[in-house]
Structures are given as structure tokens and as C-alpha cells.
Design a protein around this motif. Structure first.
Motif, PDB file in Angstrom:
ATOM      1  N   ILE A 151       2.630   6.271 -19.395  1.00 52.73           N
ATOM      2  CA  ILE A 151       2.956   4.853 -19.593  1.00 52.73           C
ATOM      3  C   ILE A 151       4.472   4.665 -19.520  1.00 52.73           C
ATOM      4  O   ILE A 151       4.979   3.739 -18.873  1.00 52.73           O
ATOM      5  CB  ILE A 151       2.406   4.361 -20.946  1.00 52.73           C
ATOM      6  N   ILE A 152       5.190   5.591 -20.171  1.00 53.93           N
ATOM      7  CA  ILE A 152       6.651   5.479 -20.152  1.00 53.93           C
ATOM      8  C   ILE A 152       7.176   5.644 -18.727  1.00 53.93           C
ATOM      9  O   ILE A 152       8.101   4.962 -18.309  1.00 53.93           O
ATOM     10  CB  ILE A 152       7.259   6.518 -21.120  1.00 53.93           C
ATOM     11  N   LEU A 153       6.515   6.515 -17.972  1.00 54.48           N
ATOM     12  CA  LEU A 153       6.891   6.696 -16.565  1.00 54.48           C
ATOM     13  C   LEU A 153       6.754   5.384 -15.799  1.00 54.48           C
ATOM     14  O   LEU A 153       7.657   4.990 -15.035  1.00 54.48           O
ATOM     15  CB  LEU A 153       5.994   7.766 -15.945  1.00 54.48           C
ATOM     16  N   THR A 154       5.642   4.664 -16.032  1.00 55.29           N
ATOM     17  CA  THR A 154       5.454   3.401 -15.298  1.00 55.29           C
ATOM     18  C   THR A 154       6.474   2.364 -15.755  1.00 55.29           C
ATOM     19  O   THR A 154       6.971   1.582 -14.938  1.00 55.29           O
ATOM     20  CB  THR A 154       4.034   2.832 -15.491  1.00 55.29           C
TER      21      THR A 154
ATOM     22  N   ARG B 182       2.247  12.080  -9.777  1.00 57.62           N
ATOM     23  CA  ARG B 182       1.673  13.405  -9.582  1.00 57.62           C
ATOM     24  C   ARG B 182       2.624  14.524 -10.014  1.00 57.62           C
ATOM     25  O   ARG B 182       2.222  15.618 -10.349  1.00 57.62           O
ATOM     26  CB  ARG B 182       1.284  13.578  -8.114  1.00 57.62           C
ATOM     27  N   ARG B 183       3.922  14.213  -9.971  1.00 60.82           N
ATOM     28  CA  ARG B 183       4.899  15.259 -10.303  1.00 60.82           C
ATOM     29  C   ARG B 183       4.992  15.511 -11.798  1.00 60.82           C
ATOM     30  O   ARG B 183       5.591  16.505 -12.213  1.00 60.82           O
ATOM     31  CB  ARG B 183       6.295  14.876  -9.798  1.00 60.82           C
ATOM     32  N   ALA B 184       4.500  14.570 -12.601  1.00 63.78           N
ATOM     33  CA  ALA B 184       4.623  14.716 -14.054  1.00 63.78           C
ATOM     34  C   ALA B 184       3.987  16.025 -14.500  1.00 63.78           C
ATOM     35  O   ALA B 184       2.867  16.342 -14.121  1.00 63.78           O
ATOM     36  CB  ALA B 184       3.965  13.539 -14.755  1.00 63.78           C
ATOM     37  N   LYS B 185       4.730  16.777 -15.285  1.00 68.23           N
ATOM     38  CA  LYS B 185       4.219  18.071 -15.726  1.00 68.23           C
ATOM     39  C   LYS B 185       3.497  17.901 -17.053  1.00 68.23           C
ATOM     40  O   LYS B 185       4.002  17.243 -17.951  1.00 68.23           O
ATOM     41  CB  LYS B 185       5.380  19.052 -15.870  1.00 68.23           C
TER      42      LYS B 185
ATOM     43  N   TYR C 260       0.833  -1.202   0.000  1.00 64.83           N
ATOM     44  CA  TYR C 260       0.000   0.000   0.000  1.00 64.83           C
ATOM     45  C   TYR C 260       0.871   1.258   0.000  1.00 64.83           C
ATOM     46  O   TYR C 260       0.659   2.183  -0.781  1.00 64.83           O
ATOM     47  CB  TYR C 260      -0.925  -0.012   1.220  1.00 64.83           C
ATOM     48  N   ILE C 261       1.862   1.255   0.872  1.00 65.71           N
ATOM     49  CA  ILE C 261       2.733   2.432   0.955  1.00 65.71           C
ATOM     50  C   ILE C 261       3.496   2.631  -0.351  1.00 65.71           C
ATOM     51  O   ILE C 261       3.624   3.753  -0.855  1.00 65.71           O
ATOM     52  CB  ILE C 261       3.703   2.290   2.150  1.00 65.71           C
ATOM     53  N   LEU C 262       3.959   1.511  -0.927  1.00 67.54           N
ATOM     54  CA  LEU C 262       4.672   1.601  -2.205  1.00 67.54           C
ATOM     55  C   LEU C 262       3.771   2.229  -3.275  1.00 67.54           C
ATOM     56  O   LEU C 262       4.195   3.105  -4.032  1.00 67.54           O
ATOM     57  CB  LEU C 262       5.120   0.202  -2.644  1.00 67.54           C
ATOM     58  N   GLY C 263       2.510   1.775  -3.298  1.00 71.07           N
ATOM     59  CA  GLY C 263       1.560   2.291  -4.296  1.00 71.07           C
ATOM     60  C   GLY C 263       1.340   3.779  -4.141  1.00 71.07           C
ATOM     61  O   GLY C 263       1.476   4.543  -5.103  1.00 71.07           O
ATOM     62  N   ILE C 264       1.001   4.214  -2.929  1.00 72.66           N
ATOM     63  CA  ILE C 264       0.705   5.636  -2.766  1.00 72.66           C
ATOM     64  C   ILE C 264       1.972   6.479  -2.920  1.00 72.66           C
ATOM     65  O   ILE C 264       1.924   7.589  -3.414  1.00 72.66           O
ATOM     66  CB  ILE C 264      -0.026   5.958  -1.439  1.00 72.66           C
ATOM     67  N   ALA C 265       3.113   5.910  -2.529  1.00 70.52           N
ATOM     68  CA  ALA C 265       4.354   6.672  -2.678  1.00 70.52           C
ATOM     69  C   ALA C 265       4.684   6.851  -4.159  1.00 70.52           C
ATOM     70  O   ALA C 265       5.086   7.936  -4.592  1.00 70.52           O
ATOM     71  CB  ALA C 265       5.505   5.960  -1.964  1.00 70.52           C
ATOM     72  N   PHE C 266       4.491   5.791  -4.934  1.00 67.56           N
ATOM     73  CA  PHE C 266       4.737   5.886  -6.377  1.00 67.56           C
ATOM     74  C   PHE C 266       3.870   6.988  -6.992  1.00 67.56           C
ATOM     75  O   PHE C 266       4.343   7.841  -7.748  1.00 67.56           O
ATOM     76  CB  PHE C 266       4.445   4.532  -7.037  1.00 67.56           C
ATOM     77  N   GLU C 267       2.589   6.968  -6.607  1.00 62.31           N
ATOM     78  CA  GLU C 267       1.683   7.986  -7.162  1.00 62.31           C
ATOM     79  C   GLU C 267       2.125   9.376  -6.723  1.00 62.31           C
ATOM     80  O   GLU C 267       2.226  10.290  -7.524  1.00 62.31           O
ATOM     81  CB  GLU C 267       0.254   7.707  -6.714  1.00 62.31           C
ATOM     82  N   PHE C 268       2.414   9.493  -5.418  1.00 57.62           N
ATOM     83  CA  PHE C 268       2.696  10.818  -4.871  1.00 57.62           C
ATOM     84  C   PHE C 268       4.032  11.370  -5.363  1.00 57.62           C
ATOM     85  O   PHE C 268       4.150  12.556  -5.678  1.00 57.62           O
ATOM     86  CB  PHE C 268       2.688  10.746  -3.337  1.00 57.62           C
ATOM     87  N   LEU C 269       5.027  10.498  -5.450  1.00 60.38           N
ATOM     88  CA  LEU C 269       6.372  10.982  -5.778  1.00 60.38           C
ATOM     89  C   LEU C 269       6.622  11.066  -7.284  1.00 60.38           C
ATOM     90  O   LEU C 269       7.393  11.910  -7.723  1.00 60.38           O
ATOM     91  CB  LEU C 269       7.435  10.088  -5.130  1.00 60.38           C
TER      92      LEU C 269
END
Lengths: 295, 257
Positions: free
Chosen positions: A99-102, A88-91, A76-85
């Protein structure tokens, strides 16, 4: 021709493997519905969480349920951290850049798990053996297979209940459909996407832990299931979660039939073939209802 | 008491200068109308107030209930007590009518109060009660409009902002929707109404602003605006000058004074 018990056995086997595909597909589908991005790091996130469970089990000698809970918490922490860090930062994100980010994160996690835990193959054991069997109505099934079917069914019911009957689930569905309208009702779309990544990471981790005893635990663990899960999601329709689940079962059935009638060696090709075929004939998938996409 | 105070806001869409310094004060308990043509910036005003446009407004100050909301997130602004019925209804197509209404109560706690408010919505909009289990996307335009209003009301807003509630509705339905707006106002909600249908809007509003090219060019009570020659000519379609043969001989120039 096959006799009746053979057919039933085939179906049960398909449900068994199909459950794994369905869970992986579901994990991808949950994120896709929230952010329209297929998350290709899903497999590696799940593998990493399984490694955590493995470490807790072997190094610290903790009982299984502790390892299970710790690993889910980590997922869970890994998931939300991935999203948050990262996400969400993608401009000015486009879907392609996401997709390339993932895929980038997938490579990072793949390298990291090899570096931290080693690339050798390890035996990951659940309390359910895959060699002891029970016989239910003439069908022989391993303890592990039974556990897989039951666990994934329970998990699917939980997800269904969460989405349909809780306030947060309703907010998630609303935000998926029309994020602007959700925002003007006080629903934070950031929070919804964040939560989706967390939940999906948990689902993926459970799938990985159920799958790890069948082959061995190594950084490559989720390569194959991720492809299959993705194929299942494409087959069933990314936009429909029940569709993804059925897609998983159907894919496993087709694979098993292919293995039975044609070639066991090339069984894995089927998933690829199905992705191509579905995109060719019905790109939205078998079960997705078509509404106007959000603008 | 001033509920919403907008001071000199300027909003850009990239390089498009959409709002060129808009100021208004909305008194608690009134119905205020903003009238204007296509592209005048009506929707942009509302979107700027609830911060739906990223990093905008560029300049200016917005206060709600005495507190500055200029740099707050949409979700927080909504929680302060603003209900927004967006242009084109924007209901959640694949959710049922009841679920749509429930989403409106997302910011609230207290199950029994929410249940009571849902019943109240069905009193306002009896049509919706017959269709609670139906997907909102399958409703007619008028029903969707009512659903959007009900959804916005579920957060118990102090200020309800409606963006073109008459858009795409038959005259009979327009009448019905405006009747409901009047009813909601009587029950104690302040209303900010954005409309192209100037005649209807000035019928129920008590104060109005005329917006052209991102600026307010006129304001006044509904009575004053109805008496204004320019408003009559360009918004209400009343012709004052006509020749014997019944057509206008020259085009009136907008002076706004």
C-alpha cells in the motif's frame, strides 16, 4: 415532499455520478482481487493518461477517437509497467508495504504530471457537451451524462464478459482465489497480476476522461473521485465486483439525498462517513459473499 | 524408460533441513508410491519437483523426460506434462465444477478436444456431471478430491502426482478413489502417489519408497516392501512378536536393512 419527476431526476443524476464512482471503484477492485492491494496510485495513473489524451487533442490536433485510443494504450502500458517495475520488485512484500508503495507512486505521478503538463486548470472537452441536453421521458439529461452512463455500462458489460466467458478471464478468477492451485494448472500468477494492473489502469483512465469535462483538468483531477470510488468499493465490498458497482450508485444516491436534505457544502463528507460506518458495522461490505479467504 | 529422474535433492525451509538428499527414478507406465509419516517430507518432494518452493531445491538435479527442470518455473514444468493433485484438494472454491475442470485445460489448445476430454472426466467421475453448475466449495470432501483429480487430468499429463488422495475420506470413498487411480493408470498415465495409507498404496503400486526424516530408508517393489519386517511393523501394522497375553513386550527398533 418530492414529486415523481424530481425523484426520477435525482436517481438519474445519481446514476450519472455513480457511474464514475463505480468505474474508479472497479479499477481498484480489479487490482485488489488479483493482489490484495488497494492501489492508491489509481487516480494519478488515470489523471496522467487523461493528460496524454489532452496533449494529443490540443497539441497535435488529432480527432477525439485517436486521442482516446492513444490514451487507453498509454494507460495499459503505464499499468503493466508499474506492476513490472515496482510491485513485482518488492522483496518479501507485506500488504502494508505494498500500500505504501502505491502511495509512493501516487506522489511521484502527481509531481510528475504537475511538472510535465503544468498545474494550471485546463478545459478538457469531449465530443459530448455537458450543456446540451436531451429529454427522455420527462427527465432532462446532458449529452455528457448520457454518454457517461452508456459508456460505463458498456465497459462494465465488457469486463463481465471478459471475466466470465474468456479463458484468460477464467484464469484470472482462478488465480485470485488460489494462486498456488492456479500455478499448478499452468497459470502464471505474475501474468495475471500484470494483466489486472493493465486492465484496471484502462478502466481508471476512462473514468477520468468522463469526469474531466465536469470539473477541469489538472493534476488534482482524480483526488475526489478516487476517494469516492474507494468509499464505493468499501461500501459494496472489495471482494465483489458487482458489489462495487452497486456501491458506487448507492454512494452517489446517498450523497445527493444528503445534499438535498442537509447541506450541499458538506456533500463530500458523506463518503468519508460511509467508509467509517461500513468498517464499523460490516467490514466486508454490503455485497461480498464470504468464503474462506485464501490461505 | 525413466520419465522422472530425481537425483540427490536437498530442500530447506529457511533453516529447516527438510529433504536430506532424495533420489528416485520413476519409470514410464508404472505406479510409484512414496510412504512416510507426518513431517517426513513427502509433500516437500512433490513441491520441489514442480518448483513451488521459492529458490529450492538447494542442491540436486531433477529431470523430466530427459530434460533438466530444476530451475524452471512451475508453469513451464506443468506444461511439460506433469499433473499435480495437491494435498487438501485445493479446488477453486468460488468457481463452478465445470469452470474448475476448464482451468485444468488452461495450457491446452483445441476446443473440440477439450470438450471431448471434459466428457471423459464425467465418465470417470459421474458424480461431477450432476453438479457442473455448483460452486466447488460446496462439494463434499470426496467430490472435491475427484474434482481435483479431474482438473489435473485435463492437462493430459504424462505423469500424475497425487498427494494423499485418501486424506479425510471415508473408507468406502478411499476405495473408490483408488479404483479410479488404477483406471487412470490403465489408460496410460504414469502415477506418483504419496500416501500415509500404506496398505492401500502398496495394493495398487508396483514400486515404493519409504521416507523418514527427509531420507529414503527403503525402496523396492510393492511385494518386497510388503514382506519387509520393518514396513510390516511400522506402516502396515502387522504384529509379529506378541506375548501370550497379547501385548508386545518390547519395541522393535527400526533398522531398515
Amino acid at each position: 415532499m418530492m414529486d415523481f419527476s424530481e425523484i426520477v431526476t435525482l436517481i438519474v443524476r445519481s446514476v450519472e455520478t455513480g457511474s464514475i464512482y463505480a468505474l474508479v471503484g472497479l479499477a481498484m477492485g480489479i487490482i485488489y482481487k488479483a493482489s490484495e492491494v488497494p492501489n492508491f496510485a489509481q487516480g494519478e495513473m488515470a489523471t496522467f493518461s487523461t493528460f496524454i489524451a489532452f496533449m494529443v487533442l490540443t497539441v497535435h490536433g488529432a480527432p477525439f477517437y485517436v486521442a482516446f485510443v492513444v490514451s487507453l494504450l498509454f494507460a495499459y502500458i503505464l499499468g503493466i509497467a508499474f506492476e513490472f517495475l515496482c510491485v513485482r520488485r518488492a522483496k518479501n512484500p507485506t500488504i502494508l508495504s505494498m500500500i505504501i508503495l502505491t502511495i509512493g507512486l501516487q506522489m511521484v505521478l502527481y509531481g510528475l504530471s504537475g511538472w510535465v503538463f503544468g498545474t494550471e486548470q485546463r478545459a478538457f472537452r469531449l465530443p459530448f457537451s455537458q450543456f446540451e441536453t436531451v429529454e427522455i421521458g420527462g427527465v432532462v439529461i446532458s449529452h455528457l451524462g448520457l454518454a457517461t452512463i452508456i459508456a460505463s455500462f458498456v465497459l462494465m458489460c465488457l469486463i463481465y464478459w471478459f471475466l466470465e466467458h474468456t479463458k484468460t478471464g477464467l484464469a484470472m478468477r482462478a488465480s485470485q482465489q488460489n494462486s498456488m492451485a492456479a500455478r499448478i494448472n499452468g497459470i502464471s500468477s505474475n501474468r495475471v497480476v500484470n494483466l489486472s494492473f493493465g486492465i484496471s489502469s484502462i478502466v481508471g483512465a476512462i473514468a477520468a476522461m468522463l469526469f474531466a469535462p465536469i470539473i477541469t483538468l489538472s493534476p488534482d483531477l482524480m483526488w475526489d473521485p478516487l476517494l469516492k470510488g474507494f468509499a464505493a468499493a468499501v461500501l459494496g465490498g472489495f471482494a465483489s465486483l458487482p458489489g462495487i458497482v452497486f456501491g458506487g450508485y448507492i454512494l452517489a444516491l446517498i450523497e445527493n439525498l444528503f445534499g438535498l436534505w442537509f447541506s450541499l457544502e458538506y456533500k463530500s463528507v458523506v463518503a468519508m462517513g460511509i467508509i467509517v460506518l461500513v468498517l464499523y458495522i460490516k467490514p466486508s461490505g454490503l455485497f461480498s459473499k464470504h468464503y474462506q479467504r485464501k490461505v | 524408460m525413466t520419465l522422472l529422474n530425481v537425483q540427490n535433492i536437498e530442500t530447506y525451509y529457511d533453516r529447516v533441513y527438510a529433504l536430506r538428499g532424495v533420489s528416485m527414478e520413476i519409470q514410464e507406465g508404472g505406479i510409484t508410491a512414496i510412504l512416510g509419516n507426518n513431517g517426513a517430507g513427502k509433500t516437500t518432494i512433490l513441491n520441489s519437483i514442480v518448483a513451488l518452493i521459492d529458490d529450492q531445491p538447494e542442491k540436486g538435479l531433477i529431470e523430466f523426460d530427459g530434460k533438466t527442470i530444476t530451475n524452471m518455473s512451475t508453469e513451464k514444468i506443468i506444461r511439460m506434462g506433469i499433473g499435480y493433485v495437491p494435498e487438501g484438494r485445493q479446488v477453486f472454491n468460488e468457481l463452478t465444477v465445470l469452470e474448475n475442470i476448464k482451468t485444468g485445460a488452461y495450457t491446452r489448445k483445441g476446443r473440440s478436444e477439450i470438450e471431448a476430454d471434459i466428457d471423459k472426466m464425467f465418465e470417470y467421475f459421474p458424480v461431477l456431471k450432476e453438479r457442473t453448475k455448483q460452486q466447488a466449495g460446496t462439494l463434499s470432501g470426496g467430490e472435491q478430491q475427484m474434482l481435483a483429480i479431474a482438473r489435473a487430468l485435463m492437462s493430459r499429463p504424462r505423469l500424475l502426482m497425487l498427494d494423499e488422495p485418501s486424506l479425510g475420506l471415508s473408507p468406502l470413498l478411499v476405495k473408490e478413489v483408488f479404483e479410479i487411480i488404477r483406471q487412470i493408470h490403465q489408460d496410460g498415465t504414469t502415477i506418483l502417489l504419496v500416501e500415509q495409507n500404506a496398505k492401500k498404496a502398496l495394493e495398487i503400486a508396483d514400486f515404493g519408497y519409504i521416507l523418514e526424516n527427509g531420507r529414503f530408508v527403503a525402496s523396492g517393489t510393492a511385494g518386497e516392501l510388503k514382506a519387509n519386517d520393518d514396513v510390516k511393523e511400522f506402516y502396515l501394522g502387522v504384529k509379529s512378536e506378541s506375548s501370550v497375553k497379547g501385548y508386545q513386550r518390547y519395541r522393535r527398533k527400526r533398522r531398515w536393512r
